[in-house]
Design a protein around this motif. Structure first.
Motif, PDB file in Angstrom:
ATOM      1  N   ASN A  78      33.815  26.787  -3.047  1.00 43.90           N
ATOM      2  CA  ASN A  78      33.673  25.554  -2.270  1.00 43.90           C
ATOM      3  C   ASN A  78      32.498  24.730  -2.769  1.00 43.90           C
ATOM      4  OD1 ASN A  78      35.831  25.971  -0.511  1.00 43.90           O
ATOM      5  ND2 ASN A  78      34.592  27.104   0.960  1.00 43.90           N
ATOM      6  N   TRP A  79      31.360  25.392  -2.986  1.00 38.99           N
ATOM      7  CA  TRP A  79      30.170  24.687  -3.444  1.00 38.99           C
ATOM      8  C   TRP A  79      30.356  24.142  -4.852  1.00 38.99           C
ATOM      9  CZ3 TRP A  79      26.508  26.672  -7.182  1.00 38.99           C
ATOM     10  CH2 TRP A  79      25.396  25.844  -7.363  1.00 38.99           C
ATOM     11  N   GLN A  80      30.906  24.931  -5.739  1.00 42.26           N
ATOM     12  CA  GLN A  80      31.094  24.489  -7.120  1.00 42.26           C
ATOM     13  C   GLN A  80      31.999  23.262  -7.199  1.00 42.26           C
ATOM     14  OE1 GLN A  80      29.649  25.474  -9.823  1.00 42.26           O
ATOM     15  NE2 GLN A  80      28.831  27.523  -9.434  1.00 42.26           N
ATOM     16  N   TRP A 115      30.616  31.461   7.586  1.00 42.77           N
ATOM     17  CA  TRP A 115      31.848  30.726   7.883  1.00 42.77           C
ATOM     18  C   TRP A 115      32.046  29.677   6.793  1.00 42.77           C
ATOM     19  CZ3 TRP A 115      35.567  32.238  10.854  1.00 42.77           C
ATOM     20  CH2 TRP A 115      36.536  31.341  11.334  1.00 42.77           C
ATOM     21  N   PRO A 116      32.574  30.081   5.637  1.00 43.82           N
ATOM     22  CA  PRO A 116      32.680  29.155   4.496  1.00 43.82           C
ATOM     23  C   PRO A 116      33.853  28.195   4.615  1.00 43.82           C
ATOM     24  CG  PRO A 116      33.492  31.319   3.885  1.00 43.82           C
ATOM     25  CD  PRO A 116      32.993  31.441   5.289  1.00 43.82           C
ATOM     26  N   PHE A 117      33.849  27.397   5.669  1.00 44.04           N
ATOM     27  CA  PHE A 117      34.887  26.379   5.898  1.00 44.04           C
ATOM     28  C   PHE A 117      34.249  24.997   6.037  1.00 44.04           C
ATOM     29  CE2 PHE A 117      36.676  30.316   7.755  1.00 44.04           C
ATOM     30  CZ  PHE A 117      37.831  30.429   7.023  1.00 44.04           C
ATOM     31  N   PRO A 118      33.421  24.496   5.115  1.00 48.59           N
ATOM     32  CA  PRO A 118      33.264  25.081   3.789  1.00 48.59           C
ATOM     33  C   PRO A 118      31.982  25.873   3.570  1.00 48.59           C
ATOM     34  CG  PRO A 118      32.573  22.810   3.724  1.00 48.59           C
ATOM     35  CD  PRO A 118      32.991  23.091   5.147  1.00 48.59           C
ATOM     36  N   SER A 119      30.904  25.683   4.388  1.00 44.50           N
ATOM     37  CA  SER A 119      29.624  26.285   3.983  1.00 44.50           C
ATOM     38  C   SER A 119      28.688  26.553   5.158  1.00 44.50           C
ATOM     39  CB  SER A 119      28.913  25.372   2.975  1.00 44.50           C
ATOM     40  OG  SER A 119      28.702  24.083   3.528  1.00 44.50           O
ATOM     41  N   SER A 120      29.217  26.962   6.282  1.00 42.92           N
ATOM     42  CA  SER A 120      28.387  27.145   7.475  1.00 42.92           C
ATOM     43  C   SER A 120      27.945  28.596   7.645  1.00 42.92           C
ATOM     44  CB  SER A 120      29.143  26.706   8.731  1.00 42.92           C
ATOM     45  OG  SER A 120      29.491  25.348   8.666  1.00 42.92           O
ATOM     46  N   LEU A 121      26.843  28.764   8.340  1.00 42.82           N
ATOM     47  CA  LEU A 121      26.429  30.056   8.865  1.00 42.82           C
ATOM     48  C   LEU A 121      26.378  29.903  10.374  1.00 42.82           C
ATOM     49  CD1 LEU A 121      25.393  32.963   8.489  1.00 42.82           C
ATOM     50  CD2 LEU A 121      23.069  32.022   8.444  1.00 42.82           C
ATOM     51  N   MET A 122      27.296  30.574  11.068  1.00 46.33           N
ATOM     52  CA  MET A 122      27.381  30.450  12.510  1.00 46.33           C
ATOM     53  C   MET A 122      26.377  31.392  13.172  1.00 46.33           C
ATOM     54  SD  MET A 122      29.670  28.165  12.459  1.00 46.33           S
ATOM     55  CE  MET A 122      29.801  27.946  14.238  1.00 46.33           C
ATOM     56  N   GLY A 130      40.201  28.241  -1.883  1.00 51.43           N
ATOM     57  CA  GLY A 130      39.876  29.085  -0.737  1.00 51.43           C
ATOM     58  C   GLY A 130      40.829  30.242  -0.526  1.00 51.43           C
ATOM     59  N   GLN A 131      41.753  30.457  -1.444  1.00 52.15           N
ATOM     60  CA  GLN A 131      42.731  31.530  -1.305  1.00 52.15           C
ATOM     61  C   GLN A 131      42.599  32.545  -2.438  1.00 52.15           C
ATOM     62  OE1 GLN A 131      46.625  29.556  -0.939  1.00 52.15           O
ATOM     63  NE2 GLN A 131      46.528  30.007   1.247  1.00 52.15           N
TER      64      GLN A 131
END
Length: 314
Positions: A136-138, A241-248, A51-52
Motif C-alpha cells: 500500500n505504501w509503495q 489495520w492496513p486499509f491502507p495504513s492505520s494502527l487502531m 492487497g490480495q
C-alpha cells in the motif's frame, strides 16, 4: 477507572497474535546478505497484488498462504521485500506484482485481509499484514514529498530514497482510536456510518490529530460524532489495520452524558443498546455485527460477555 476483564482472552485478536517471525531489520541494508538469503533453497516467497494474496486449503482442512521457493518465483528486482526469518532460519520475501499468478491446479484463490485474517495461521497472517502494508505504501508514495522527484526503493522495501535531494521516506502508520462507549446503566453506544449498509452498527472511531493525546482523541471523536461527553478512558489493545495504513488503538470509555446528537457527516445513526436489546437485534437481523477480524468486534465482546454472531467479509 473501570477495570475490564477480557472473557475471550484465550482467543487472539486478529492480526495481532505473535507470528514467530523475526523481522531482522538489521539485514535490510546488507545487500550481500539479502542476495544470499534470496538464493537459499529454504527461502519462501509469495506475491501480493492490490492487497490480495493467494490462499489454499490443505488436505487436513487448514488454510495456508501460497508460498513458493525463491527459485520458482516470478521475476522482480525492485519490488522484492524482505519480511523476516522464522525460528528455523527460513527467510521470507514478498513480491509486489500487478496481478497474482495463476495456479495450474486451480485450487488456490485470491483473498484480502478481511477473509484471510480469519483463516490463516499467526505466521501467515503476520507475513501477509507486513506485505500488504508495504505494498500500500509503495504504490502511493513513489515521489519525493520534498522535491517531487521519483524515489527509489531501498532497505529491502522499507525505505524510499530520493536520488535528487537525498531525502529518505519511511512507511507511514496513521494512529486511530476506536472505542466502545458505555453509560452508567451499562449500555453500549454503537453508530452507523453514512456509507455503511442498513443495519450495520459498530463502535465509534477516528484519527488522532497533530499535537493530540490518544485519550483526548477518544473524547473529541465521540463528542464530534454523536454529541456524547466521555469521562474515564481505558486502553485495551491495538491492531494493525492496513486499509491502507492505520494502527487502531482500542479503548473502553465511560460516558458522562447520554443524549445523542449525530453529526450527519460521518455518523448517520447512533443508538444505546443493553445486552438484551443488542442480542435481540442480532437475532432478528436488525443489527449486523462488525467483521470478526476487526478490533471493533472484540471491544463489543468485552462488554457483551460472549462472541458476537459471525458474518461474511467484504
Amino acid at each position: 477507572m473501570t477495570t475490564w476483564t477480557d472473557q475471550n482472552a484465550d482467543r487472539p485478536l486478529s492480526l495481532t497474535a505473535p507470528s514467530g517471525i523475526d523481522r531482522a531489520a538489521h539485514h535490510r541494508l546488507d545487500e550481500a546478505w539479502l542476495a544470499a538469503a534470496w538464493s537459499h533453497p529454504t527461502t519462501r516467497c509469495f506475491v501480493v497484488s492490490g492487497g490480495q494474496v493467494l490462499i489454499d486449503e490443505t488436505p487436513d482442512g487448514r488454510t495456508e498462504l501460497v508460498m513458493t521457493p525463491s527459485f520458482e518465483a516470478p521475476l522482480t528486482e525492485a519490488h522484492r521485500y524482505f519480511l523476516g526469518i522464522d525460528e528455523d532460519g527460513v527467510s521470507y520475501f514478498a513480491l509486489q506484482k500487478d496481478a497474482l499468478p495463476g495456479r495450474i491446479d486451480q485450487s488456490a484463490r485470491p483473498a484480502g485481509l478481511r477473509e484471510a485474517g480469519l483463516l490463516l495461521s499467526p505466521r501467515d497472517i503476520g507475513l501477509m499484514v507486513h506485505a500488504v502494508g508495504l505494498e500500500n505504501w509503495q504504490r502511493t508514495h513513489r515521489f519525493c514529498s520534498r522535491c517531487g522527484e521519483r524515489t527509489v526503493i531501498a532497505a529491502a522495501g522499507h525505505i524510499r530514497r530520493c536520488p535528487a535531494c537525498g531525502a529518505e521516506h519511511y512507511p507511514r502508520t496513521d494512529p486511530a482510536v476506536i472505542m466502545a462507549v458505555t453509560d452508567e446503566d451499562d449500555r453500549i453506544l454503537l453508530g452507523r456510518q453514512m456509507h455503511w449498509p442498513e443495519g450495520r452498527f459498530s463502535t465509534l472511531a477516528g484519527f488522532v490529530e497533530p499535537g493530540e493525546s490518544i485519550e483526548h482523541a477518544v473524547r473529541r471523536e465521540v463528542a464530534e460524532e454523536v454529541g456524547v461527553t466521555v469521562g474515564p478512558v481505558e486502553y485495551i489493545a491495538s491492531q494493525p489495520w492496513p486499509f491502507p495504513s492505520s494502527l487502531m488503538l482500542g479503548f473502553m470509555a465511560r460516558a458522562t452524558t447520554t443524549d445523542i446528537d449525530v453529526d450527519g457527516d460521518e455518523i448517520h445513526e447512533a443508538r444505546w443498546f443493553s445486552r438484551d436489546e443488542l442480542g435481540a437485534a442480532f437475532e432478528s437481523g436488525e443489527v449486523l455485527p462488525p467483521y470478526g477480524i476487526s478490533i471493533a468486534a472484540r471491544l463489543i465482546e468485552l462488554w457483551y460477555g460472549k462472541p458476537l454472531p459471525t458474518r461474511g467479509f467484504l
